[in-house]
Design a protein around this motif. Structure first.
Motif, PDB file in Angstrom:
ATOM      1  N   GLN A 187       0.829  -1.191   0.000  1.00 18.99           N
ATOM      2  CA  GLN A 187       0.000   0.000   0.000  1.00 18.99           C
ATOM      3  C   GLN A 187       0.870   1.248   0.000  1.00 18.99           C
ATOM      4  N   VAL A 188       0.394   2.275  -0.670  1.00 20.68           N
ATOM      5  CA  VAL A 188       1.087   3.556  -0.660  1.00 20.68           C
ATOM      6  C   VAL A 188       1.149   4.068   0.779  1.00 20.68           C
ATOM      7  N   GLY A 189       2.323   4.516   1.199  1.00 19.99           N
ATOM      8  CA  GLY A 189       2.524   4.975   2.557  1.00 19.99           C
ATOM      9  C   GLY A 189       3.165   3.940   3.454  1.00 19.99           C
ATOM     10  N   SER A 190       3.271   2.692   2.979  1.00 21.01           N
ATOM     11  CA  SER A 190       3.916   1.651   3.778  1.00 21.01           C
ATOM     12  C   SER A 190       5.396   1.959   3.978  1.00 21.01           C
ATOM     13  N   ILE A 191       5.922   1.536   5.114  1.00 21.54           N
ATOM     14  CA  ILE A 191       7.344   1.711   5.382  1.00 21.54           C
ATOM     15  C   ILE A 191       8.167   0.944   4.351  1.00 21.54           C
ATOM     16  N   ALA A 192       9.224   1.557   3.874  1.00 25.06           N
ATOM     17  CA  ALA A 192      10.139   0.916   2.928  1.00 25.06           C
ATOM     18  C   ALA A 192      11.566   1.197   3.365  1.00 25.06           C
ATOM     19  N   ILE A 193      12.376   0.157   3.409  1.00 18.72           N
ATOM     20  CA  ILE A 193      13.763   0.278   3.839  1.00 18.72           C
ATOM     21  C   ILE A 193      14.650  -0.252   2.725  1.00 18.72           C
ATOM     22  N   ALA A 194      15.588   0.580   2.280  1.00 21.10           N
ATOM     23  CA  ALA A 194      16.480   0.192   1.193  1.00 21.10           C
ATOM     24  C   ALA A 194      17.858  -0.106   1.744  1.00 21.10           C
ATOM     25  N   ILE A 195      18.451  -1.197   1.244  1.00 21.01           N
ATOM     26  CA  ILE A 195      19.796  -1.598   1.664  1.00 21.01           C
ATOM     27  C   ILE A 195      20.621  -1.839   0.412  1.00 21.01           C
ATOM     28  N   GLY A 196      21.803  -1.241   0.365  1.00 17.28           N
ATOM     29  CA  GLY A 196      22.666  -1.395  -0.797  1.00 17.28           C
ATOM     30  C   GLY A 196      24.023  -0.778  -0.556  1.00 17.28           C
ATOM     31  N   ILE A 212       9.047   5.609   2.611  1.00 16.19           N
ATOM     32  CA  ILE A 212       7.744   5.001   2.343  1.00 16.19           C
ATOM     33  C   ILE A 212       7.630   4.598   0.872  1.00 16.19           C
ATOM     34  N   VAL A 213       6.613   3.811   0.605  1.00 13.99           N
ATOM     35  CA  VAL A 213       6.228   3.534  -0.774  1.00 13.99           C
ATOM     36  C   VAL A 213       5.419   4.732  -1.258  1.00 13.99           C
ATOM     37  N   SER A 214       5.909   5.394  -2.297  1.00 14.54           N
ATOM     38  CA  SER A 214       5.299   6.642  -2.762  1.00 14.54           C
ATOM     39  C   SER A 214       4.240   6.440  -3.833  1.00 14.54           C
ATOM     40  N   GLY A 215       4.301   5.317  -4.542  1.00 12.55           N
ATOM     41  CA  GLY A 215       3.336   5.084  -5.608  1.00 12.55           C
ATOM     42  C   GLY A 215       3.438   3.668  -6.128  1.00 12.55           C
ATOM     43  N   LEU A 216       2.382   3.187  -6.744  1.00 15.44           N
ATOM     44  CA  LEU A 216       2.323   1.838  -7.304  1.00 15.44           C
ATOM     45  C   LEU A 216       2.097   1.912  -8.811  1.00 15.44           C
ATOM     46  N   ASN A 217       2.552   0.881  -9.509  1.00 14.63           N
ATOM     47  CA  ASN A 217       2.279   0.729 -10.946  1.00 14.63           C
ATOM     48  C   ASN A 217       2.679   1.959 -11.758  1.00 14.63           C
ATOM     49  N   ARG A 218       3.853   2.481 -11.453  1.00 20.50           N
ATOM     50  CA  ARG A 218       4.372   3.612 -12.220  1.00 20.50           C
ATOM     51  C   ARG A 218       4.979   3.098 -13.526  1.00 20.50           C
ATOM     52  N   SER A 219       4.593   3.693 -14.654  1.00 23.10           N
ATOM     53  CA  SER A 219       5.142   3.313 -15.952  1.00 23.10           C
ATOM     54  C   SER A 219       6.320   4.219 -16.270  1.00 23.10           C
ATOM     55  N   LEU A 220       7.469   3.613 -16.501  1.00 25.53           N
ATOM     56  CA  LEU A 220       8.676   4.380 -16.789  1.00 25.53           C
ATOM     57  C   LEU A 220       9.233   3.956 -18.138  1.00 25.53           C
ATOM     58  N   PRO A 221       9.265   4.841 -19.131  1.00 24.56           N
ATOM     59  CA  PRO A 221       9.787   4.477 -20.459  1.00 24.56           C
ATOM     60  C   PRO A 221      11.302   4.330 -20.435  1.00 24.56           C
ATOM     61  N   ILE A 222      11.808   3.347 -21.164  1.00 25.60           N
ATOM     62  CA  ILE A 222      13.249   3.110 -21.218  1.00 25.60           C
ATOM     63  C   ILE A 222      13.691   2.830 -22.647  1.00 25.60           C
ATOM     64  N   ASP A 223      14.984   2.972 -22.832  1.00 24.05           N
ATOM     65  CA  ASP A 223      15.632   2.651 -24.111  1.00 24.05           C
ATOM     66  C   ASP A 223      16.484   1.420 -23.880  1.00 24.05           C
ATOM     67  N   THR A 224      16.070   0.282 -24.427  1.00 21.27           N
ATOM     68  CA  THR A 224      16.770  -0.967 -24.151  1.00 21.27           C
ATOM     69  C   THR A 224      17.921  -1.256 -25.102  1.00 21.27           C
ATOM     70  N   ASP A 225      17.922  -0.630 -26.275  1.00 22.47           N
ATOM     71  CA  ASP A 225      18.947  -0.968 -27.265  1.00 22.47           C
ATOM     72  C   ASP A 225      19.941   0.156 -27.510  1.00 22.47           C
ATOM     73  N   GLY A 226      19.855   1.245 -26.743  1.00 21.27           N
ATOM     74  CA  GLY A 226      20.859   2.300 -26.820  1.00 21.27           C
ATOM     75  C   GLY A 226      20.762   3.191 -28.042  1.00 21.27           C
ATOM     76  N   ASP A 227      19.600   3.194 -28.715  1.00 20.64           N
ATOM     77  CA  ASP A 227      19.492   4.020 -29.922  1.00 20.64           C
ATOM     78  C   ASP A 227      18.888   5.396 -29.641  1.00 20.64           C
ATOM     79  N   GLY A 228      18.652   5.691 -28.359  1.00 21.32           N
ATOM     80  CA  GLY A 228      18.116   6.990 -27.996  1.00 21.32           C
ATOM     81  C   GLY A 228      16.612   7.086 -28.047  1.00 21.32           C
ATOM     82  N   ALA A 229      15.940   6.025 -28.455  1.00 16.84           N
ATOM     83  CA  ALA A 229      14.480   6.027 -28.541  1.00 16.84           C
ATOM     84  C   ALA A 229      13.893   5.084 -27.488  1.00 16.84           C
ATOM     85  N   GLU A 230      12.862   5.538 -26.802  1.00 20.31           N
ATOM     86  CA  GLU A 230      12.208   4.682 -25.820  1.00 20.31           C
ATOM     87  C   GLU A 230      11.467   3.565 -26.532  1.00 20.31           C
TER      88      GLU A 230
END
Length: 409
Positions: A187-196, A212-230
């Protein structure tokens, strides 16, 4: 057997993996205000304005105990790649200096660090999940345990689209593994602890941040092949974690010490603060099972090359493709691979794909995302427009031969 965490950081300098996203720097903790956790109702007229010392001690104890129970399963990951060096220690071969080919040696050096999480022990073997971009281009890999023990690691499998990879190490010195939470219950607002291990695995190993968890199901566009296009969209958890280079592949855990996500990226601009992202644990589970079994994620493919309909000029859409003037959604087939599912089903060049099983297809990226919801061997119904006429064609999906390197259709 699912188990608990471990810490390590390795980030290769993968070109243009995220567009306006600083990839390979996930794995820090979310920052959580005591007011937001303990102080709901503090502003209410009929509520007290202070909490007891016992309340604060209990909250702090929850965080510290979670870290103690989890950090042994979080590791650092070192990415070593071979570079050419001369006998004088100079990198590369400088033309005209009289160096012979035999004078040039391949010397593996540490090119990046990231984090990883130990999730399973099977006899003499232990398994670590991390980000694909952490190990990308490696010649050799090294995992550093929480106590500083360094272990040679081998790649079991990796997947560029999910940005996940599985490594194998000796279980001899492994003391703990992470337990997976059900990310569908987060759930949004749940405690979240990051370790790294941000920045430098030796200096800042096992760094812990909390939020906290700030949001769920966020869509983030990426470029997987390095050609500059998402060309792909990842669905991620959003956190307010402090994210730094080297945190990629680290653990994002709940207050019970269960893994809720693998830290992977952040929005990195001068005007943005506290927008980090993690791959949900349920997605991680599905991918690592396939990587263990096959060394890759086997996705279905149509066998077509498409171009977004909105890339075509109005005249082309109307006169050549027979479409209505206001129609801009769809994926235009510009090539059909020989002996492919599409060819067997009768898909032709310049067909415009507008839906899969009645789910609208607005462009090639949506086509790919919808396609990957199905399994190899499934039969789907494509809605297409050919010569201005709409029709449905059934296609039985086959496996893609290039699932790990680039998105395919």
């Amino acid at each position: 057997m699912l188990v608990k965490k471990k810490n390590h950081q390795t980030e290769t300098q993968s070109s243009s993996f995220w567009r306006s996203v600083f990839g390979g720097i996930t794995g820090t903790v979310l920052v959580l205000s005591l007011v937001s956790v303990l102080g709901f109702g503090l502003l209410s007229d009929d509520q007290p304005t202070a909490y007891s010392q016992e309340d604060l001690i209990e909250f702090e104890s929850t965080i510290t105990q979670t870290v103690q129970d989890t950090q042994e399963a979080v590791v650092s990951v070192g990415n070593y790649q071979s570079v050419q060096t001369s006998p004088f220690g100079q990198r590369g071969y400088v033309e005209g200096q009289g160096l012979q080919l035999e004078d040039i040696q391949q010397e593996p050096i540490l090119v990046g660090t990231g984090s990883g999480v130990i999730y399973k022990v099977d006899g003499e073997k232990a398994y670590v999940v991390t980000n694909n971009h952490v190990i990308d281009g490696h010649d050799s890999l090294e995992v550093t345990l929480n106590d500083g023990t360094q272990i040679e690691a081998t790649e079991v499998g990796s997947d560029a689209l999910s940005d996940l990879a599985v490594l194998q190490i000796s279980s001899e010195s492994v003391t703990d593994v992470i337990e997976f939470a059900n990310s569908d219950e987060i759930q949004v607002g749940s405690i979240a602890i990051a370790i790294g291990s941000p920045l430098d695995s030796a200096t800042f190993a096992s760094t812990v941040t909390q939020g906290i968890v700030s949001g769920l199901n966020r869509s983030l566009p990426i470029d997987t092949d390095g050609d500059g296009a998402e060309d792909w969209e990842m669905t991620l958890l959003q956190t307010d974690a402090a994210i730094n280079p080297g945190n990629s592949g680290g653990a994002l855990v709940n207050s019970s010490g269960q893994l809720i996500g693998i830290n992977s990226s952040k929005i990195a601009t001068s005007t943005v603060e506290g927008m980090g992202f993690a791959i949900p644990s349920n997605d991680v589970t599905q991918i690592i099972e396939q990587l263990e079994a096959n060394g890759e994620v086997i996705r279905p493919v149509l066998g077509t090359t498409t171009v977004n309909l909105n890339y075509f000029a109005l005249e082309t859409r109307v006169q050549d493709l027979g479409l209505a003037e206001d129609m801009t959604d769809g994926a235009v087939v510009i090539d059909v691979a020989a002996n492919s599912s599409a060819e067997a089903a009768g898909i032709e060049q310049f067909d415009v794909i507008t839906a899969i099983n009645d789910e609208p297809v607005s462009d090639g990226q949506v086509l790919r995302q919808l396609l990957y919801e199905y399994q190899v061997g499934d039969t789907i119904t494509l809605t297409i427009i050919r010569g201005g006429e709409e029709q449905q064609i059934d296609v039985t999906l086959e496996a893609s031969p290039t699932t790990n390197s680039q998105p395919v259709q």
